[in-house]
Design a protein around this motif. Structure first.
Motif, PDB file in Angstrom:
ATOM      1  N   VAL A 177      37.889  43.855  -2.223  1.00 33.48           N
ATOM      2  CA  VAL A 177      38.205  45.261  -2.500  1.00 33.48           C
ATOM      3  C   VAL A 177      39.261  45.763  -1.520  1.00 33.48           C
ATOM      4  O   VAL A 177      40.205  46.460  -1.911  1.00 33.48           O
ATOM      5  N   HIS A 178      39.119  45.401  -0.251  1.00 35.17           N
ATOM      6  CA  HIS A 178      40.074  45.828   0.776  1.00 35.17           C
ATOM      7  C   HIS A 178      41.483  45.321   0.471  1.00 35.17           C
ATOM      8  O   HIS A 178      42.449  46.104   0.452  1.00 35.17           O
ATOM      9  N   TRP A 179      41.617  44.052   0.203  1.00 35.86           N
ATOM     10  CA  TRP A 179      42.956  43.477   0.014  1.00 35.86           C
ATOM     11  C   TRP A 179      43.560  43.862  -1.317  1.00 35.86           C
ATOM     12  O   TRP A 179      44.763  44.170  -1.394  1.00 35.86           O
ATOM     13  N   PHE A 180      42.788  43.843  -2.392  1.00 32.50           N
ATOM     14  CA  PHE A 180      43.358  44.145  -3.705  1.00 32.50           C
ATOM     15  C   PHE A 180      43.533  45.644  -3.939  1.00 32.50           C
ATOM     16  O   PHE A 180      44.129  46.042  -4.940  1.00 32.50           O
ATOM     17  N   SER A 181      43.035  46.462  -3.031  1.00 33.52           N
ATOM     18  CA  SER A 181      43.338  47.900  -3.089  1.00 33.52           C
ATOM     19  C   SER A 181      44.588  48.216  -2.275  1.00 33.52           C
ATOM     20  O   SER A 181      44.915  49.392  -2.077  1.00 33.52           O
ATOM     21  N   GLY A 182      45.298  47.180  -1.839  1.00 31.52           N
ATOM     22  CA  GLY A 182      46.442  47.399  -0.962  1.00 31.52           C
ATOM     23  C   GLY A 182      46.006  47.904   0.397  1.00 31.52           C
ATOM     24  O   GLY A 182      46.750  48.634   1.053  1.00 31.52           O
ATOM     25  N   ARG A 183      44.794  47.497   0.807  1.00 32.76           N
ATOM     26  CA  ARG A 183      44.182  47.890   2.083  1.00 32.76           C
ATOM     27  C   ARG A 183      43.934  49.403   2.170  1.00 32.76           C
ATOM     28  O   ARG A 183      43.780  49.938   3.258  1.00 32.76           O
ATOM     29  N   LYS A 184      43.912  50.067   1.019  1.00 26.24           N
ATOM     30  CA  LYS A 184      43.566  51.500   0.998  1.00 26.24           C
ATOM     31  C   LYS A 184      42.076  51.694   1.290  1.00 26.24           C
ATOM     32  O   LYS A 184      41.683  52.665   1.933  1.00 26.24           O
ATOM     33  N   ILE A 185      41.230  50.784   0.776  1.00 26.83           N
ATOM     34  CA  ILE A 185      39.792  50.877   1.000  1.00 26.83           C
ATOM     35  C   ILE A 185      39.453  50.071   2.250  1.00 26.83           C
ATOM     36  O   ILE A 185      39.731  48.870   2.317  1.00 26.83           O
ATOM     37  N   PRO A 186      38.871  50.690   3.261  1.00 27.04           N
ATOM     38  CA  PRO A 186      38.576  49.979   4.508  1.00 27.04           C
ATOM     39  C   PRO A 186      37.565  48.853   4.299  1.00 27.04           C
ATOM     40  O   PRO A 186      36.773  48.867   3.344  1.00 27.04           O
ATOM     41  N   MET A 187      37.598  47.872   5.183  1.00 23.20           N
ATOM     42  CA  MET A 187      36.615  46.802   5.156  1.00 23.20           C
ATOM     43  C   MET A 187      35.207  47.371   5.387  1.00 23.20           C
ATOM     44  O   MET A 187      35.019  48.322   6.131  1.00 23.20           O
ATOM     45  N   ASN A 188      34.238  46.723   4.754  1.00 24.97           N
ATOM     46  CA  ASN A 188      32.822  47.086   4.881  1.00 24.97           C
ATOM     47  C   ASN A 188      32.519  48.494   4.391  1.00 24.97           C
ATOM     48  O   ASN A 188      31.518  49.096   4.789  1.00 24.97           O
ATOM     49  N   ALA A 189      33.388  49.044   3.547  1.00 23.04           N
ATOM     50  CA  ALA A 189      33.132  50.361   2.971  1.00 23.04           C
ATOM     51  C   ALA A 189      32.176  50.223   1.795  1.00 23.04           C
ATOM     52  O   ALA A 189      32.356  49.370   0.924  1.00 23.04           O
ATOM     53  N   GLY A 190      31.153  51.035   1.775  1.00 20.52           N
ATOM     54  CA  GLY A 190      30.220  51.072   0.664  1.00 20.52           C
ATOM     55  C   GLY A 190      30.201  52.456   0.047  1.00 20.52           C
ATOM     56  O   GLY A 190      31.120  53.263   0.259  1.00 20.52           O
ATOM     57  N   LEU A 191      29.155  52.737  -0.691  1.00 23.99           N
ATOM     58  CA  LEU A 191      29.083  54.017  -1.392  1.00 23.99           C
ATOM     59  C   LEU A 191      28.374  55.102  -0.598  1.00 23.99           C
ATOM     60  O   LEU A 191      27.951  56.107  -1.161  1.00 23.99           O
ATOM     61  N   PHE A 192      28.254  54.913   0.714  1.00 20.26           N
ATOM     62  CA  PHE A 192      27.814  55.990   1.597  1.00 20.26           C
ATOM     63  C   PHE A 192      29.083  56.634   2.146  1.00 20.26           C
ATOM     64  O   PHE A 192      29.784  56.057   2.975  1.00 20.26           O
ATOM     65  N   MET A 193      29.399  57.826   1.638  1.00 20.51           N
ATOM     66  CA  MET A 193      30.690  58.440   1.960  1.00 20.51           C
ATOM     67  C   MET A 193      30.610  59.955   1.844  1.00 20.51           C
ATOM     68  O   MET A 193      29.673  60.510   1.257  1.00 20.51           O
ATOM     69  N   VAL A 194      31.620  60.617   2.401  1.00 18.70           N
ATOM     70  CA  VAL A 194      31.839  62.044   2.202  1.00 18.70           C
ATOM     71  C   VAL A 194      33.286  62.209   1.750  1.00 18.70           C
ATOM     72  O   VAL A 194      34.198  61.627   2.348  1.00 18.70           O
ATOM     73  N   ALA A 195      33.489  62.985   0.687  1.00 13.74           N
ATOM     74  CA  ALA A 195      34.828  63.168   0.118  1.00 13.74           C
ATOM     75  C   ALA A 195      35.076  64.633  -0.172  1.00 13.74           C
ATOM     76  O   ALA A 195      34.148  65.430  -0.310  1.00 13.74           O
ATOM     77  N   ARG A 196      36.340  64.966  -0.257  1.00 14.14           N
ATOM     78  CA  ARG A 196      36.722  66.327  -0.666  1.00 14.14           C
ATOM     79  C   ARG A 196      36.633  66.415  -2.189  1.00 14.14           C
ATOM     80  O   ARG A 196      37.165  65.572  -2.903  1.00 14.14           O
ATOM     81  N   LYS A 197      35.971  67.447  -2.683  1.00 12.13           N
ATOM     82  CA  LYS A 197      35.763  67.595  -4.131  1.00 12.13           C
ATOM     83  C   LYS A 197      37.094  67.692  -4.867  1.00 12.13           C
ATOM     84  O   LYS A 197      37.250  67.130  -5.960  1.00 12.13           O
ATOM     85  N   ASP A 198      38.074  68.374  -4.279  1.00  9.84           N
ATOM     86  CA  ASP A 198      39.343  68.532  -4.992  1.00  9.84           C
ATOM     87  C   ASP A 198      40.105  67.214  -5.111  1.00  9.84           C
ATOM     88  O   ASP A 198      40.994  67.091  -5.952  1.00  9.84           O
ATOM     89  N   ALA A 199      39.764  66.220  -4.286  1.00 14.34           N
ATOM     90  CA  ALA A 199      40.426  64.917  -4.371  1.00 14.34           C
ATOM     91  C   ALA A 199      39.797  64.018  -5.424  1.00 14.34           C
ATOM     92  O   ALA A 199      40.426  63.060  -5.883  1.00 14.34           O
ATOM     93  N   THR A 200      38.562  64.314  -5.808  1.00 14.38           N
ATOM     94  CA  THR A 200      37.842  63.455  -6.745  1.00 14.38           C
ATOM     95  C   THR A 200      37.500  64.174  -8.052  1.00 14.38           C
ATOM     96  O   THR A 200      36.771  63.635  -8.883  1.00 14.38           O
ATOM     97  N   GLY A 201      38.051  65.357  -8.232  1.00 15.95           N
ATOM     98  CA  GLY A 201      37.636  66.208  -9.338  1.00 15.95           C
ATOM     99  C   GLY A 201      37.913  65.653 -10.718  1.00 15.95           C
ATOM    100  O   GLY A 201      37.210  65.993 -11.677  1.00 15.95           O
ATOM    101  N   ASP A 202      38.934  64.781 -10.871  1.00 18.32           N
ATOM    102  CA  ASP A 202      39.263  64.274 -12.202  1.00 18.32           C
ATOM    103  C   ASP A 202      38.559  62.960 -12.525  1.00 18.32           C
ATOM    104  O   ASP A 202      38.787  62.373 -13.579  1.00 18.32           O
ATOM    105  N   PHE A 203      37.674  62.489 -11.633  1.00 18.71           N
ATOM    106  CA  PHE A 203      37.024  61.199 -11.864  1.00 18.71           C
ATOM    107  C   PHE A 203      36.132  61.227 -13.100  1.00 18.71           C
ATOM    108  O   PHE A 203      35.917  60.191 -13.739  1.00 18.71           O
ATOM    109  N   THR A 204      35.612  62.402 -13.452  1.00 20.32           N
ATOM    110  CA  THR A 204      34.744  62.505 -14.626  1.00 20.32           C
ATOM    111  C   THR A 204      35.459  62.056 -15.891  1.00 20.32           C
ATOM    112  O   THR A 204      34.830  61.541 -16.821  1.00 20.32           O
TER     113      THR A 204
END
Length: 248
Positions: A138-165
């Motif tokens: 995931v880290h390498w194929f995301s162009g290293r945008k996703i950090p290593m050892n990143a899982g789904l425990f996270m905090v995000a800004r709602k306005d950055a993820t608002g169109d995911f639905t």
């Protein structure tokens, strides 16, 4: 406000303790807090427990009519989140609620998402190895945008993820959406305890299925903006929704 979105599947043994611990953390936060529990068609009595939880913190019960999987359940829950910040975490208490303030404090200006970078012997050595392999991909194929050892425990800004639905009809992988959106990510290291309720269900085969979902998500077409996403969620996934406000 921060909305803590939690997918619920075979979680009956941990929900009461989880709710109590989040309520205790919420009382210490500098912002108001709500929980969005997403019952992902759990076959146990998790839904009955959710309906009996005390209003020590305001919470939603988003009840799905069919099992959508972890990422789709989280994205569906995010659609009901009222907070400017959205946290996502598991229901099995391996993502410890007491770490939420640390993630929130790390969300500095210019950062869209803070991942909890898990450490500890929370799985068997073999499963930790497959987890490391998957997260490395995931880290390498995301162009290293996703950090290593990143899982789904996270905090995000709602306005950055608002169109995911809008991607829900395609059953996307949440971290894949973060990668393709080019969101600015950071990490903080959190200890993850072992699962007191048994070995994780994330086998090598299941992780490879998630990996395929990640690569497929990166190739998804950009959906057109509009009300269709909410309509699809309501007609295809949502069984019912209940909001319980904290008593003042």
């Amino acid at each position: 406000m921060i909305s803590v979105v939690i997918p619920v599947y075979k979680s009956a043994t941990t929900l009461v303790a989880l709710h109590e611990r989040i309520s205790q953390v919420a009382a210490l936060l500098p912002v108001s807090c709500e929980i969005v529990y997403v019952n992902d068609a759990s076959p146990d009595h998790s839904l009955a427990i959710l309906r009996q939880l005390p209003p020590t913190v305001s919470y939603h019960i988003v009840n799905l009519k069919k099992n959508a999987g972890q990422s789709s359940a989280l994205i569906a829950g995010m659609a009901f989140a009222r907070g400017e910040l959205v946290a996502t975490m598991d229901a099995d208490l391996q993502d410890e609620p007491e770490n939420l303030p640390t993630l929130i404090n790390a969300l500095k200006p210019g950062v869209d998402v803070v991942f909890g970078r898990r450490q500890g012997k929370y799985e068997s050595p073999g499963r930790l190895l497959t987890s490391h392999f998957f997260k490395g991909m995931v880290h390498w194929f995301s162009g290293r945008k996703i950090p290593m050892n990143a899982g789904l425990f996270m905090v995000a800004r709602k306005d950055a993820t608002g169109d995911f639905t809008s991607y829900l009809p395609h059953a996307p992988y949440l971290i894949g959406l973060i990668a393709r959106a080019g969101l600015q990510c950071a990490t903080v290291t959190v200890d993850r305890p072992g699962n007191a309720f048994g070995e994780t269900s994330y086998t090598f085969r299941k992780r490879m299925g998630v990996a395929r979902s990640f690569f497929r998500t990166l190739r998804l077409p950009v959906p057109k903006p509009g009300p269709e996403a909410a309509e699809w969620l309501n007609s295809h996934l949502l069984a019912d929704h209940l909001y319980i406000a904290r008593k003042q």
